[in-house]
Design a protein around this motif. Structure first.
Motif, PDB file in Angstrom:
ATOM      1  N   VAL A 172     -20.595   0.810 -27.158  1.00  0.00           N
ATOM      2  CA  VAL A 172     -20.111   1.927 -27.966  1.00  0.00           C
ATOM      3  C   VAL A 172     -18.825   1.467 -28.635  1.00  0.00           C
ATOM      4  N   ARG A 173     -18.858   1.368 -29.948  1.00  0.00           N
ATOM      5  CA  ARG A 173     -17.698   0.859 -30.676  1.00  0.00           C
ATOM      6  C   ARG A 173     -17.467   1.702 -31.937  1.00  0.00           C
ATOM      7  N   PRO A 174     -16.209   1.927 -32.306  1.00  0.00           N
ATOM      8  CA  PRO A 174     -15.936   2.627 -33.558  1.00  0.00           C
ATOM      9  C   PRO A 174     -16.606   1.938 -34.733  1.00  0.00           C
ATOM     10  N   ALA A 175     -17.090   2.718 -35.670  1.00  0.00           N
ATOM     11  CA  ALA A 175     -17.805   2.300 -36.878  1.00  0.00           C
ATOM     12  C   ALA A 175     -19.286   2.089 -36.649  1.00  0.00           C
ATOM     13  N   MET A 176     -19.769   2.186 -35.400  1.00  0.00           N
ATOM     14  CA  MET A 176     -21.209   2.059 -35.171  1.00  0.00           C
ATOM     15  C   MET A 176     -21.928   3.277 -35.745  1.00  0.00           C
ATOM     16  N   THR A 177     -23.174   3.082 -36.171  1.00  0.00           N
ATOM     17  CA  THR A 177     -23.971   4.206 -36.657  1.00  0.00           C
ATOM     18  C   THR A 177     -24.427   5.057 -35.478  1.00  0.00           C
ATOM     19  N   LEU A 178     -24.616   6.344 -35.735  1.00  0.00           N
ATOM     20  CA  LEU A 178     -25.078   7.279 -34.717  1.00  0.00           C
ATOM     21  C   LEU A 178     -26.416   7.866 -35.149  1.00  0.00           C
ATOM     22  N   PRO A 179     -27.305   8.164 -34.199  1.00  0.00           N
ATOM     23  CA  PRO A 179     -28.663   8.600 -34.542  1.00  0.00           C
ATOM     24  C   PRO A 179     -28.707  10.018 -35.091  1.00  0.00           C
ATOM     25  N   VAL A 180     -29.209  10.159 -36.303  1.00  0.00           N
ATOM     26  CA  VAL A 180     -29.326  11.462 -36.960  1.00  0.00           C
ATOM     27  C   VAL A 180     -30.292  12.349 -36.185  1.00  0.00           C
ATOM     28  N   GLY A 181     -29.934  13.624 -36.066  1.00  0.00           N
ATOM     29  CA  GLY A 181     -30.792  14.595 -35.411  1.00  0.00           C
ATOM     30  C   GLY A 181     -30.495  14.779 -33.937  1.00  0.00           C
ATOM     31  N   THR A 182     -29.592  13.992 -33.385  1.00  0.00           N
ATOM     32  CA  THR A 182     -29.226  14.120 -31.980  1.00  0.00           C
ATOM     33  C   THR A 182     -27.924  14.898 -31.841  1.00  0.00           C
ATOM     34  N   GLN A 183     -27.601  15.231 -30.613  1.00  0.00           N
ATOM     35  CA  GLN A 183     -26.327  15.862 -30.312  1.00  0.00           C
ATOM     36  C   GLN A 183     -25.624  14.999 -29.278  1.00  0.00           C
ATOM     37  N   ARG A 184     -24.355  14.733 -29.489  1.00  0.00           N
ATOM     38  CA  ARG A 184     -23.588  13.865 -28.613  1.00  0.00           C
ATOM     39  C   ARG A 184     -22.317  14.579 -28.160  1.00  0.00           C
ATOM     40  N   THR A 185     -21.901  14.284 -26.928  1.00  0.00           N
ATOM     41  CA  THR A 185     -20.661  14.846 -26.406  1.00  0.00           C
ATOM     42  C   THR A 185     -19.516  13.890 -26.689  1.00  0.00           C
ATOM     43  N   PHE A 186     -18.506  14.381 -27.386  1.00  0.00           N
ATOM     44  CA  PHE A 186     -17.302  13.623 -27.712  1.00  0.00           C
ATOM     45  C   PHE A 186     -16.165  14.156 -26.845  1.00  0.00           C
ATOM     46  N   GLN A 187     -15.411  13.245 -26.246  1.00  0.00           N
ATOM     47  CA  GLN A 187     -14.347  13.659 -25.339  1.00  0.00           C
ATOM     48  C   GLN A 187     -13.088  12.839 -25.571  1.00  0.00           C
ATOM     49  N   ILE A 188     -11.943  13.509 -25.463  1.00  0.00           N
ATOM     50  CA  ILE A 188     -10.625  12.873 -25.474  1.00  0.00           C
ATOM     51  C   ILE A 188      -9.885  13.389 -24.253  1.00  0.00           C
ATOM     52  N   ASN A 189      -9.370  12.488 -23.427  1.00  0.00           N
ATOM     53  CA  ASN A 189      -8.686  12.917 -22.213  1.00  0.00           C
ATOM     54  C   ASN A 189      -7.553  11.953 -21.904  1.00  0.00           C
ATOM     55  N   HIS A 190      -6.420  12.503 -21.519  1.00  0.00           N
ATOM     56  CA  HIS A 190      -5.280  11.666 -21.152  1.00  0.00           C
ATOM     57  C   HIS A 190      -5.346  11.335 -19.666  1.00  0.00           C
ATOM     58  N   VAL A 191      -5.384  10.023 -19.365  1.00  0.00           N
ATOM     59  CA  VAL A 191      -5.449   9.536 -17.987  1.00  0.00           C
ATOM     60  C   VAL A 191      -4.424   8.420 -17.837  1.00  0.00           C
ATOM     61  N   GLY A 192      -3.531   8.548 -16.873  1.00  0.00           N
ATOM     62  CA  GLY A 192      -2.515   7.522 -16.671  1.00  0.00           C
ATOM     63  C   GLY A 192      -1.591   7.421 -17.867  1.00  0.00           C
ATOM     64  N   THR A 193      -1.673   6.303 -18.575  1.00  0.00           N
ATOM     65  CA  THR A 193      -0.852   6.088 -19.775  1.00  0.00           C
ATOM     66  C   THR A 193      -1.720   5.889 -21.008  1.00  0.00           C
ATOM     67  N   GLN A 194      -2.906   6.523 -21.006  1.00  0.00           N
ATOM     68  CA  GLN A 194      -3.868   6.296 -22.082  1.00  0.00           C
ATOM     69  C   GLN A 194      -4.521   7.595 -22.530  1.00  0.00           C
ATOM     70  N   TRP A 195      -4.747   7.704 -23.844  1.00  0.00           N
ATOM     71  CA  TRP A 195      -5.644   8.726 -24.381  1.00  0.00           C
ATOM     72  C   TRP A 195      -7.025   8.072 -24.482  1.00  0.00           C
ATOM     73  N   ARG A 196      -7.916   8.421 -23.523  1.00  0.00           N
ATOM     74  CA  ARG A 196      -9.220   7.790 -23.422  1.00  0.00           C
ATOM     75  C   ARG A 196     -10.270   8.570 -24.209  1.00  0.00           C
ATOM     76  N   LEU A 197     -11.111   7.842 -24.952  1.00  0.00           N
ATOM     77  CA  LEU A 197     -12.162   8.436 -25.770  1.00  0.00           C
ATOM     78  C   LEU A 197     -13.513   8.081 -25.166  1.00  0.00           C
ATOM     79  N   ALA A 198     -14.396   9.078 -25.116  1.00  0.00           N
ATOM     80  CA  ALA A 198     -15.714   8.878 -24.517  1.00  0.00           C
ATOM     81  C   ALA A 198     -16.793   9.473 -25.405  1.00  0.00           C
ATOM     82  N   LEU A 199     -17.960   8.843 -25.376  1.00  0.00           N
ATOM     83  CA  LEU A 199     -19.154   9.336 -26.067  1.00  0.00           C
ATOM     84  C   LEU A 199     -20.254   9.476 -25.037  1.00  0.00           C
TER      85      LEU A 199
END
Length: 300
Positions: A172-199
């Motif tokens: 999973v990398r920024p700029a990758m294409t995502l499949p049309v017609g699907t639904q994905r969960t996007f998350q941003i969460n602060h853990v430790g000293t990082q703003w972590r992003l999840a798909l």
């Protein structure tokens, strides 16, 4: 040659400028109308990530219907429209499900884009982390939806998919294409000293706290929204799949939740120009959204 991507969002400074945007009524106004590290060009002269109605007024999902005026914001050669759910809260992060669609973009406007995203911010909107999908030919070289990340420091733009972002996944990398017609969960969460992003539950990277000098580690405002950017207004570019929010087949933002928070979840809603792009089926955690803008685009 690729166009430089427009950079985005209209928020609290609109209130200071006295601009009044249209509020989404609960019975939404659906009347039809006649590269990694890419730098941000000249933009609307306000910070991104939020959409605030003039003088800070917002409409809640349970509010009575309100009159809506055209609120497309144009400045410095770019125009922006939004349909947004937002909430002030104290939380470590947020998550939302975004429908992945392929909007029609104006073929004559290679700088246009259409996107759905999740943004977590400081309460004043000056520190922001964003994740979502965008259809942006200037950024990605095609009109398919691509994953993107972005951040702002002290109200200043950085760049797409870089500028301190640390990738931690090979799949999973920024700029990758995502499949049309699907639904994905996007998350941003602060853990430790990082703003972590999840798909879909997989952490794929983070923005380190050092980018903000350790001053941004809890969100005060979260927003999930659709956005259309163009060089002229009105534009024929779609928000979502081009269906108004009242359509059962319209694009969908759902499953909104706050992380590590005692604040009850409750979206407030707005749309800048409901005759072009609207919301409907609004709950405290979800809404349908979209529209065709000024109508079907002519062939280039």
């Amino acid at each position: 040659m690729r166009q430089r991507p427009l950079r985005r969002h209209v928020l609290a400074a609109l209130a200071a400028a006295g601009l009044l945007l249209g509020i989404v009524p609960t019975a939404a106004a659906d009347a039809p109308s006649g590269r990694s590290g890419a730098a941000a060009p000249a933009r609307v002269s306000v910070p991104p990530g939020s959409v605030v109605v003039g003088r800070g007024r917002v409409a809640s999902a349970s509010a009575s219907a309100a009159a809506a005026a055209d609120g497309t914001v144009c400045n410095f050669g770019a125009c922006y429209d939004y349909v947004a759910g937002r909430q002030y809260a104290d939380a470590s992060g947020a998550a939302v499900k975004l429908k992945i669609v392929r909007p029609e973009l104006d073929p004559a406007d290679l700088s246009s884009h259409s996107l759905h995203e999740l943004a977590v911010e400081s309460a004043d909107g000056s520190q922001i982390v964003e994740v979502g999908w965008t259809a942006d030919r200037g950024l990605n070289g095609d009109a398919t939806p691509h994953l993107f990340v972005y951040h702002w420091v002290d109200g200043q733009p950085t760049c797409y998919n870089g500028c301190g972002f640390v990738s931690t996944s090979s799949t999973v990398r920024p700029a990758m294409t995502l499949p049309v017609g699907t639904q994905r969960t996007f998350q941003i969460n602060h853990v430790g000293t990082q703003w972590r992003l999840a798909l879909n539950g997989k952490v794929f990277g983070y923005f380190p706290d050092s980018l903000w000098g350790g001053r941004f580690s809890r969100l005060g405002l979260v927003q999930a929204f659709g956005e259309v950017a163009s060089t002229t207004a009105p534009t024929c570019s779609d928000m979502g799949n081009g269906q108004f929010g009242k359509s059962a087949s319209a694009s969908l933002i759902s499953g909104f939740k706050l992380l590590n928070s005692t604040t009850p979840v409750a979206f407030s809603m707005l749309a800048t120009t409901p005759r072009l792009y609207s919301a409907a089926n609004i709950t405290s955690t979800s809404f349908r959204l979209g529209g065709p803008g000024s109508g079907r685009c002519a062939a280039a």
